[in-house]
Design a protein around this motif. Structure first.
Motif, PDB file in Angstrom:
ATOM      1  N   ASN A 183      -8.634  -8.422   7.093  1.00 18.84           N
ATOM      2  CA  ASN A 183      -8.613  -8.665   5.672  1.00 18.84           C
ATOM      3  C   ASN A 183      -9.707  -8.414   4.750  1.00 18.84           C
ATOM      4  O   ASN A 183     -10.102  -7.535   3.865  1.00 18.84           O
ATOM      5  CB  ASN A 183      -8.353 -10.092   5.180  1.00 18.84           C
ATOM      6  CG  ASN A 183      -6.554 -10.264   5.445  1.00 18.84           C
ATOM      7  OD1 ASN A 183      -5.821  -9.320   5.499  1.00 18.84           O
ATOM      8  ND2 ASN A 183      -6.290 -11.481   5.655  1.00 18.84           N
ATOM      9  N   ASP A 184     -11.136  -8.694   5.341  1.00 21.05           N
ATOM     10  CA  ASP A 184     -12.349  -8.369   4.901  1.00 21.05           C
ATOM     11  C   ASP A 184     -12.601  -7.097   4.742  1.00 21.05           C
ATOM     12  O   ASP A 184     -12.983  -6.548   3.700  1.00 21.05           O
ATOM     13  CB  ASP A 184     -13.603  -8.941   5.810  1.00 21.05           C
ATOM     14  CG  ASP A 184     -13.739 -10.659   5.825  1.00 21.05           C
ATOM     15  OD1 ASP A 184     -13.104 -10.966   4.740  1.00 21.05           O
ATOM     16  OD2 ASP A 184     -14.228 -11.317   6.729  1.00 21.05           O
ATOM     17  N   LEU A 185     -12.095  -6.275   5.713  1.00 21.81           N
ATOM     18  CA  LEU A 185     -12.430  -4.857   5.630  1.00 21.81           C
ATOM     19  C   LEU A 185     -11.471  -3.916   4.975  1.00 21.81           C
ATOM     20  O   LEU A 185     -11.843  -3.007   4.196  1.00 21.81           O
ATOM     21  CB  LEU A 185     -12.611  -4.350   7.287  1.00 21.81           C
ATOM     22  CG  LEU A 185     -13.737  -4.816   8.217  1.00 21.81           C
ATOM     23  CD1 LEU A 185     -13.608  -4.611   9.537  1.00 21.81           C
ATOM     24  CD2 LEU A 185     -15.025  -4.103   7.506  1.00 21.81           C
ATOM     25  N   TYR A 186     -10.196  -4.026   5.440  1.00 21.59           N
ATOM     26  CA  TYR A 186      -8.938  -3.299   4.945  1.00 21.59           C
ATOM     27  C   TYR A 186      -8.043  -3.651   3.943  1.00 21.59           C
ATOM     28  O   TYR A 186      -7.030  -2.828   4.043  1.00 21.59           O
ATOM     29  CB  TYR A 186      -8.462  -2.576   6.263  1.00 21.59           C
ATOM     30  CG  TYR A 186      -9.655  -2.456   7.273  1.00 21.59           C
ATOM     31  CD1 TYR A 186     -10.251  -1.112   6.911  1.00 21.59           C
ATOM     32  CD2 TYR A 186      -9.666  -2.712   8.607  1.00 21.59           C
ATOM     33  CE1 TYR A 186     -11.421  -0.681   7.743  1.00 21.59           C
ATOM     34  CE2 TYR A 186     -10.537  -2.546   9.558  1.00 21.59           C
ATOM     35  CZ  TYR A 186     -11.558  -1.216   9.278  1.00 21.59           C
ATOM     36  OH  TYR A 186     -12.381  -0.934   9.997  1.00 21.59           O
ATOM     37  N   TYR A 187      -8.114  -5.070   3.556  1.00 17.80           N
ATOM     38  CA  TYR A 187      -7.041  -5.405   2.796  1.00 17.80           C
ATOM     39  C   TYR A 187      -6.720  -4.379   1.553  1.00 17.80           C
ATOM     40  O   TYR A 187      -7.668  -4.001   0.924  1.00 17.80           O
ATOM     41  CB  TYR A 187      -7.314  -6.937   2.172  1.00 17.80           C
ATOM     42  CG  TYR A 187      -5.850  -7.315   1.853  1.00 17.80           C
ATOM     43  CD1 TYR A 187      -5.186  -8.077   2.692  1.00 17.80           C
ATOM     44  CD2 TYR A 187      -5.559  -7.303   0.300  1.00 17.80           C
ATOM     45  CE1 TYR A 187      -3.780  -8.789   2.222  1.00 17.80           C
ATOM     46  CE2 TYR A 187      -4.319  -7.990  -0.041  1.00 17.80           C
ATOM     47  CZ  TYR A 187      -3.559  -8.771   0.896  1.00 17.80           C
ATOM     48  OH  TYR A 187      -2.430  -9.389   0.461  1.00 17.80           O
ATOM     49  N   PRO A 188      -5.600  -3.874   1.257  1.00 21.37           N
ATOM     50  CA  PRO A 188      -5.529  -2.758   0.118  1.00 21.37           C
ATOM     51  C   PRO A 188      -5.349  -3.582  -1.186  1.00 21.37           C
ATOM     52  O   PRO A 188      -5.397  -4.842  -1.287  1.00 21.37           O
ATOM     53  CB  PRO A 188      -3.898  -2.474   0.531  1.00 21.37           C
ATOM     54  CG  PRO A 188      -3.254  -3.442   1.238  1.00 21.37           C
ATOM     55  CD  PRO A 188      -4.347  -4.198   2.099  1.00 21.37           C
ATOM     56  N   ALA A 189      -5.773  -2.704  -2.183  1.00 24.48           N
ATOM     57  CA  ALA A 189      -5.819  -3.362  -3.529  1.00 24.48           C
ATOM     58  C   ALA A 189      -4.326  -3.974  -3.941  1.00 24.48           C
ATOM     59  O   ALA A 189      -3.246  -3.780  -4.055  1.00 24.48           O
ATOM     60  CB  ALA A 189      -6.136  -2.355  -4.572  1.00 24.48           C
ATOM     61  N   ALA A 190      -4.610  -5.507  -4.473  1.00 22.14           N
ATOM     62  CA  ALA A 190      -3.349  -6.174  -4.656  1.00 22.14           C
ATOM     63  C   ALA A 190      -3.939  -7.222  -5.545  1.00 22.14           C
ATOM     64  O   ALA A 190      -5.008  -8.009  -5.071  1.00 22.14           O
ATOM     65  CB  ALA A 190      -2.684  -6.644  -3.524  1.00 22.14           C
ATOM     66  N   PHE A 191      -3.415  -7.721  -6.676  1.00 20.14           N
ATOM     67  CA  PHE A 191      -3.755  -8.908  -7.543  1.00 20.14           C
ATOM     68  C   PHE A 191      -5.254  -8.617  -7.844  1.00 20.14           C
ATOM     69  O   PHE A 191      -5.809  -9.767  -8.077  1.00 20.14           O
ATOM     70  CB  PHE A 191      -3.425 -10.206  -6.908  1.00 20.14           C
ATOM     71  CG  PHE A 191      -2.005 -10.325  -6.620  1.00 20.14           C
ATOM     72  CD1 PHE A 191      -1.006 -10.541  -7.505  1.00 20.14           C
ATOM     73  CD2 PHE A 191      -1.624 -10.159  -5.188  1.00 20.14           C
ATOM     74  CE1 PHE A 191       0.425 -10.751  -7.106  1.00 20.14           C
ATOM     75  CE2 PHE A 191      -0.131 -10.339  -4.869  1.00 20.14           C
ATOM     76  CZ  PHE A 191       0.616 -10.321  -5.925  1.00 20.14           C
TER      77      PHE A 191
END
Length: 267
Positions: A183-191
């Motif tokens: 999540n720190d590295l690759y979480y996509p753009a959301a909210f």
């Protein structure tokens, strides 16, 4: 779980654990929001005594954590981790030597489109414990290789002196690192939030001095510690992503008391 004794010096064990949980929460007044989580762990272990004073453990393990959310904001996350480990414990005139190697492979599956879904970690380590009269020394070293980052080495040294029965002083120092999560590295753009693939692993240097007293089942420990952290992973001030903080320090003193209860079974 079950185990099979192949011979006096060789034992094979197999275990499987599965748990399920359902949690209702208020995500929206018009929907029934539910988290359904399943945890699975499968582990195969081989315990071997190859020679007098030489014990070995071989472990092959697979764990899976799946979380399905239904309601106003449905989602699915499943994290699988495969681990292979070989550890050896050798007792000789030098002391007790522990050394081994391990490899871990992590995979994330989700309806959230991560830009990366796999990574691997390989490591080797060695440790030595020696005790003589009222003195005890311990040295540890480990080298890890992370996918996309390369090699990181850490180590620690500790010394303990028994002042009198039940009372001892300790001093230890060491280094450590912490890899960023998916999540720190690759979480996509959301909210308004997204991961930062340029993050560096956290690194730390720690020193602690302590006095310990044990009587029966009660232990009291007074300690003073100083920790320096480089590239600490923190949330941005505007909560849009995560960044590395160049340097942080943690200094403190603490008193901890604990009690161990003995369970006695009668037949």
């Amino acid at each position: 779980g079950m185990s099979h004794e192949i011979s006096r010096d060789h034992l094979l064990g197999l275990s499987y654990v599965r748990s399920n949980g359902v949690t209702h929460f208020d995500g929206d007044p018009t929907t029934d929001d539910i988290n359904r989580q399943t945890l699975d762990t499968l582990k195969l272990e081989s315990y071997n005594r190859f020679a007098k004073g030489w014990d070995s453990l071989f472990r092959l393990a697979r764990s899976r954590d799946q979380l399905d959310t239904s309601g106003a904001f449905p989602s699915r996350f499943a994290t699988t981790q495969n681990q292979l480990q070989w550890e050896n414990r050798i007792k000789n005139d030098i002391g007790i030597i522990t050394m081994g190697a391990d490899a871990t492979r992590q995979l994330v599956e989700s309806d959230t489109l991560f830009s990366q879904t796999k990574r691997g970690i390989k490591g080797v380590y060695i440790g030595v414990i020696q005790e003589q009269d009222a003195h005890q020394w311990q040295l540890n070293a480990r080298q890890d290789n992370l996918s996309g980052y390369g090699g990181y080495g850490v180590g620690s040294a500790a010394y303990a002196y028994k002042i009198q029965p039940g009372f001892r002083a300790t001093l230890n120092a060491g280094t450590a690192f912490k890899a960023p999560s998916f999540n720190d590295l690759y979480y996509p753009a959301a909210f308004g939030y997204q991961g930062n693939p340029k993050l560096k692993p956290e690194r730390s240097r720690n020193v602690e001095a302590a006095l310990e007293y044990r009587e029966g089942n009660t232990t009291a420990r007074l300690s003073h510690y100083r920790n320096r952290l480089d590239d600490l992973i923190i949330i941005n001030p505007d909560f849009s992503s995560v960044d590395n903080l160049a340097r942080a320090r943690i200094v403190g003193t603490g008193l901890r008391m604990s009690e161990t209860k003995n369970n006695i079974n009668t037949h």
